[in-house]
Write an enzyme that holds these catalytic residues in place. Sequence first.
Site: not given
Length: 228
Positions: A50, A55, A78, A95, A116, A139, A162
């Site tokens: 697997r 994350r 995105r 987020a 943000e 995650e 970023e």
Amino acid sequence: MAERPGAHGFGPQDVEILSRESPFRGFFRLDRLRLRHRLFAGGWSRELTRELFVRTEAAGVLPWDPVRDEVLLIEQFRAGALDYRDTPWCLEVIAGIADQQGESLEDMIRREAQEEAGLTLEALIPLPSYLVSPGGSNERMTLFFAVTDLSAAGGLHGNAAEGEDIRVLRVPLAEIPALMEAGRLDNAPCLIALQWLQLHHAALRRQYLSVHDTCPDSPLAGGPRENR
């Protein structure tokens, strides 16, 4: 009689990890596992391979203004949406990932709200946490809800170092169903947080509008900002 979920009693002790390696390490990590696990019918599975997308734990928050009955969403590019939508610019909740040692998820999401959206959050209400895609990733996302004054929210934000380019939007809750129907809110954090708000909306409005009526200067009531 219907089977009860989890009645088998399986746990981590019922998985045997034969090997684990990390063929790729970048901003994210990819692990390759060789393992076997117990079977519902008894015995053990054959050896399985697997690949696991690794994350850091993540969190998101949906800010809501009870006086204006608006939520705050952000919009940004995105890459993961390039193949699936007519636009890869997505509407999302605020987020981030827990990438600073010793920082709680609550403190991280407050920091992200400043980065943000230029927003200072008051109390955070925890919502459900969930595994994003356990078939191929470890995650875990934890969601929060924040009651706050959105009267001055808006504009362009993000951490330029970023590569973030974020537009902040105040959206009336009454417009959310149409955005869902149009497929504009097609990510799990948005859907889960907004549906939670819709389920609890009437009770929350009663609670926080009563605060507004009895104490209009309260931050939860959207009162004056200068004393905060």
